[in-house]
Design a protein around this motif. Sequence first.
Motif, PDB file in Angstrom:
ATOM      1  N   SER A 660      -4.846  -0.315  -9.995  1.00 20.71           N
ATOM      2  CA  SER A 660      -5.000   0.114  -8.608  1.00 20.71           C
ATOM      3  C   SER A 660      -4.265  -0.913  -7.753  1.00 20.71           C
ATOM      4  O   SER A 660      -4.769  -2.019  -7.537  1.00 20.71           O
ATOM      5  CB  SER A 660      -6.479   0.185  -8.210  1.00 20.71           C
ATOM      6  OG  SER A 660      -6.607   0.489  -6.836  1.00 20.71           O
ATOM      7  N   THR A 661      -3.080  -0.553  -7.297  1.00 16.96           N
ATOM      8  CA  THR A 661      -2.219  -1.489  -6.571  1.00 16.96           C
ATOM      9  C   THR A 661      -2.008  -1.055  -5.119  1.00 16.96           C
ATOM     10  O   THR A 661      -1.060  -1.488  -4.472  1.00 16.96           O
ATOM     11  CB  THR A 661      -0.862  -1.593  -7.281  1.00 16.96           C
ATOM     12  OG1 THR A 661      -0.303  -0.273  -7.430  1.00 16.96           O
ATOM     13  CG2 THR A 661      -1.005  -2.216  -8.654  1.00 16.96           C
ATOM     14  N   GLY A 685      -6.281  -6.694  -4.298  1.00 14.37           N
ATOM     15  CA  GLY A 685      -7.385  -6.798  -3.345  1.00 14.37           C
ATOM     16  C   GLY A 685      -7.215  -5.987  -2.090  1.00 14.37           C
ATOM     17  O   GLY A 685      -7.194  -6.558  -0.988  1.00 14.37           O
ATOM     18  N   TRP A 686      -7.135  -4.659  -2.204  1.00 14.11           N
ATOM     19  CA  TRP A 686      -7.075  -3.851  -0.990  1.00 14.11           C
ATOM     20  C   TRP A 686      -8.407  -3.955  -0.261  1.00 14.11           C
ATOM     21  O   TRP A 686      -9.456  -4.242  -0.866  1.00 14.11           O
ATOM     22  CB  TRP A 686      -6.703  -2.401  -1.289  1.00 14.11           C
ATOM     23  CG  TRP A 686      -7.281  -1.774  -2.521  1.00 14.11           C
ATOM     24  CD1 TRP A 686      -6.695  -1.676  -3.751  1.00 14.11           C
ATOM     25  CD2 TRP A 686      -8.574  -1.137  -2.646  1.00 14.11           C
ATOM     26  NE1 TRP A 686      -7.521  -1.027  -4.631  1.00 14.11           N
ATOM     27  CE2 TRP A 686      -8.676  -0.683  -3.980  1.00 14.11           C
ATOM     28  CE3 TRP A 686      -9.626  -0.904  -1.775  1.00 14.11           C
ATOM     29  CZ2 TRP A 686      -9.813  -0.023  -4.461  1.00 14.11           C
ATOM     30  CZ3 TRP A 686     -10.760  -0.247  -2.233  1.00 14.11           C
ATOM     31  CH2 TRP A 686     -10.832   0.183  -3.572  1.00 14.11           C
ATOM     32  N   THR A 691     -16.300  -4.465  -2.471  1.00  6.85           N
ATOM     33  CA  THR A 691     -17.591  -3.802  -2.240  1.00  6.85           C
ATOM     34  C   THR A 691     -17.836  -2.674  -3.239  1.00  6.85           C
ATOM     35  O   THR A 691     -18.935  -2.120  -3.280  1.00  6.85           O
ATOM     36  CB  THR A 691     -17.667  -3.229  -0.809  1.00  6.85           C
ATOM     37  OG1 THR A 691     -16.757  -2.125  -0.685  1.00  6.85           O
ATOM     38  CG2 THR A 691     -17.343  -4.283   0.220  1.00  6.85           C
ATOM     39  N   ILE A 692     -16.824  -2.343  -4.012  1.00  5.82           N
ATOM     40  CA  ILE A 692     -16.928  -1.235  -4.971  1.00  5.82           C
ATOM     41  C   ILE A 692     -16.838  -1.737  -6.411  1.00  5.82           C
ATOM     42  O   ILE A 692     -17.569  -1.285  -7.292  1.00  5.82           O
ATOM     43  CB  ILE A 692     -15.813  -0.199  -4.712  1.00  5.82           C
ATOM     44  CG1 ILE A 692     -15.899   0.319  -3.266  1.00  5.82           C
ATOM     45  CG2 ILE A 692     -15.886   0.961  -5.694  1.00  5.82           C
ATOM     46  CD1 ILE A 692     -14.710   1.147  -2.852  1.00  5.82           C
ATOM     47  N   TYR A 693     -15.948  -2.703  -6.641  1.00  2.25           N
ATOM     48  CA  TYR A 693     -15.684  -3.186  -7.997  1.00  2.25           C
ATOM     49  C   TYR A 693     -15.986  -4.674  -8.119  1.00  2.25           C
ATOM     50  O   TYR A 693     -15.807  -5.441  -7.157  1.00  2.25           O
ATOM     51  CB  TYR A 693     -14.220  -2.914  -8.375  1.00  2.25           C
ATOM     52  CG  TYR A 693     -13.893  -1.442  -8.438  1.00  2.25           C
ATOM     53  CD1 TYR A 693     -14.298  -0.670  -9.517  1.00  2.25           C
ATOM     54  CD2 TYR A 693     -13.202  -0.807  -7.398  1.00  2.25           C
ATOM     55  CE1 TYR A 693     -14.022   0.691  -9.571  1.00  2.25           C
ATOM     56  CE2 TYR A 693     -12.919   0.553  -7.447  1.00  2.25           C
ATOM     57  CZ  TYR A 693     -13.335   1.298  -8.536  1.00  2.25           C
ATOM     58  OH  TYR A 693     -13.071   2.644  -8.591  1.00  2.25           O
ATOM     59  N   ASP A 694     -16.429  -5.068  -9.294  1.00  2.00           N
ATOM     60  CA  ASP A 694     -16.692  -6.474  -9.621  1.00  2.00           C
ATOM     61  C   ASP A 694     -15.425  -7.296  -9.359  1.00  2.00           C
ATOM     62  O   ASP A 694     -14.323  -6.896  -9.748  1.00  2.00           O
ATOM     63  CB  ASP A 694     -17.085  -6.548 -11.101  1.00  2.00           C
ATOM     64  CG  ASP A 694     -17.629  -7.906 -11.518  1.00  2.00           C
ATOM     65  OD1 ASP A 694     -17.197  -8.922 -10.942  1.00  2.00           O
ATOM     66  OD2 ASP A 694     -18.466  -7.943 -12.433  1.00  2.00           O
ATOM     67  N   HIS A 699      -7.375  -8.945  -8.546  1.00  3.75           N
ATOM     68  CA  HIS A 699      -6.392 -10.022  -8.695  1.00  3.75           C
ATOM     69  C   HIS A 699      -5.608 -10.224  -7.399  1.00  3.75           C
ATOM     70  O   HIS A 699      -5.448  -9.300  -6.599  1.00  3.75           O
ATOM     71  CB  HIS A 699      -5.444  -9.700  -9.849  1.00  3.75           C
ATOM     72  CG  HIS A 699      -6.173  -9.300 -11.105  1.00  3.75           C
ATOM     73  ND1 HIS A 699      -6.865 -10.193 -11.884  1.00  3.75           N
ATOM     74  CD2 HIS A 699      -6.347  -8.080 -11.688  1.00  3.75           C
ATOM     75  CE1 HIS A 699      -7.421  -9.554 -12.903  1.00  3.75           C
ATOM     76  NE2 HIS A 699      -7.128  -8.266 -12.799  1.00  3.75           N
ATOM     77  N   ALA A 700      -5.132 -11.447  -7.233  1.00  2.83           N
ATOM     78  CA  ALA A 700      -4.494 -11.821  -5.966  1.00  2.83           C
ATOM     79  C   ALA A 700      -3.137 -11.158  -5.779  1.00  2.83           C
ATOM     80  O   ALA A 700      -2.744 -10.824  -4.662  1.00  2.83           O
ATOM     81  CB  ALA A 700      -4.352 -13.344  -5.889  1.00  2.83           C
TER      82      ALA A 700
END
Length: 749
Positions: A660-661, A685-686, A691-694, A699-700
């Motif tokens: 997911s990019t 990190g969008w 708040t949804i995924y661990d 990733h940065a």
Amino acid sequence: MKGTAVPPRALVYGDVDLNLIDGSAIWAQGMVQALARAGCAVTLVLKAPVRTGRLVDPLRALPGVTVRSPHAEGLVEGEAGMPAKQAAGVLARIDEPEPFDLVVVRGRRLAGKLSAGPLAGRLWTYLTDVPQSAAGFAGSAKGELRRIADASRVLLCQTEELRGFLESAVPATAGKSVLFPPVVVLPDGLQPRPGGAPDGRALKLVYTGKFAPRWNTYEMTSLPRLLAMRGVDAELHMVGDKIHDDPKDPGFATRMRTALETGEGVVWHGGHPRGEAMRLTAASDVGLSWRHPEMDASLELSTKVLECGTLGVPVVLNRTPMHERLFGADYPLFSATEDDVLDALTIIGKNPDVYTLAAERCRSAAAGFTLDAAAGRLKDCLAQTFPEPSAAVLAAAEEHARRSAAPGAPAAPPAPAGGRRLRVGVAGHDLKFFTRLLDYLRSRPDMEVRVDPWAALRVHDEERSQELVDWADVIVCEWCGPNAIWFAQRKRPGQRLVVRLHRFELYARWPRHLDIDAVDQVICVSPHYARLTHEILGWPMSKITTVPNWVDDRQLDRPKLAGAEHHLGMIGIAPSRKRLDLALDALEELRRDDPRFTLFVKSKLPWEYWWIWQKDEERAHYEKVFRRIRRSPVLSGGVVFDSYGRDVASWLRRIGFVLSTSDDESFHLAPAEGMASGAVPALLGWPGAETIYDTRWIHADPSAMAASIAGTVALDRWGADARLARDQVRAAYGLDEVCRQWTDLLAAA
């Protein structure tokens, strides 16, 4: 289903008569027993007259099982089995007085007849006689299977391979296909073969079933003679009386019969009921399921192979991906040619350790095909299909009835559980994100659901919409658009209005025209968008809640294919904010060190969306991306584009990491679907991702993403991470959990 005290009523059609070597009869016997163990009240309707009670009487003796013979009851004349058209009429007639909850049938012809009749919507169809390749799928076959899928509540597939093939060939089967492998039921009193290799006697080979060219049954009759030339004493026991008359080989039947009657070391037992055939198998040392290579593409699994395994008898069979998954790639009795068969039998005839290994592999492979395993699968499916009624929902329904009681108010029919059902209306122009939730709500015995489908955002039948207002206790507006505004203006006192808001509407004009005081609850799919809704629209947080998107974790949880840990996946790459270019950055870094890493993209291509392709900046972005893929020596051969479709669960079997990019997402379902499939999520990190995924999956930048993926594979952590991801998504976003949250929300006072 009629509440917690009454089990679901199942109607099964099949034949359990004399020759239980036949696959359809084996299926019927196993299905009836498995459904009964799963808690159903089962009525078995027999296809043909009963000629002996030896096989039917044990089923009649089972608790909760009723056996009906249309021939004996005078519903059918003659002694022949019913053709499909006649069977469809008889089943409808038996069902009419008190409709069954589910109707279980086997075969495409009968299911096709039933798909247009009164049993449609309740069919649980076991599909076997379908084309085994894309080339065999004519338009008529696709059309028929689509109609069957539409009319079926559940499609039972024998193997994972068949399920995946059906979902790609007939999209309507996706989401309904449930794995239901063959069921092995041993006759009462039959003991498995004693352990240990044969010692000091002839090696006893056994084959049961029909005699046909592609089953290599004629070639099998030469095995005792050829083994003798290698110093292995063997005899071949053949059970069955159906000799295939092959138009392509007119002399086959004669040759086959001669070999059975006169072959050296061949003992032909003729036809026997299944119980006796299994006793002969248990008295043998090695089963034969060696077939012509043309059969390697079969999507079905031989019940005879599983019966041998259950009886502790190792089997000679072809090496296929399906068989490797069951028996292990190093199983010693895989054979492709006659020489392979002879080599394998020579080895086990002289090496007790190899024989013991083969027997244990077969026994382990068959362990998942027991009656208890089948009953467990059906019990899970029944629980999902027929939820139990909720006291909270029934109480909410009674409260709404009390509030709305007035002269002329429409009366609700009594609930199956004994009380008034909660009336739920669903309105929207596009329900694609609500389909499984809608199926679930409709299946609840304590809810009555009606849908007001809007033709477009602003286009609807006002009379039908007003009828929903007059009838419903709770109205759910899918999308916060003109539908929400319309219902907010017309809702009745005491009626609840729930609006589900997506990212699309948050930045549109409609929410600003919505009377929020008339709305009881606004649903957002993530905490981040719940906060944005409050900040942008100024709505009180007390009216905004988070119910996440659902993930059909049961459908997605399938065994991975070999090499999945080196396969990255993206689902959807348009518009440009999905940032395929950043995924390519990560892929390039991975492939510089290990060219096995490959990116699979399942998506419509950007030019298939007119509203994207007409924008100059979008076109420029994708032209640059595709030019890069063509010209980069590192990316060459490393990006695969797969067609868009509903077969996501099957496609994910090859994927080990889902990326997911994106620049922005409201939820992004793809990583969650990947997690449910046993893939590891990898996100940039969008906003709101945390708040949804661990955060361990976030990733940065693409370099950090690539380093994490490479390390996970190199350090052999992929399997453990995939299991953790699957557990996380099931607990937070699994279909059962999200349905529970929706049930609680709709039952709220």
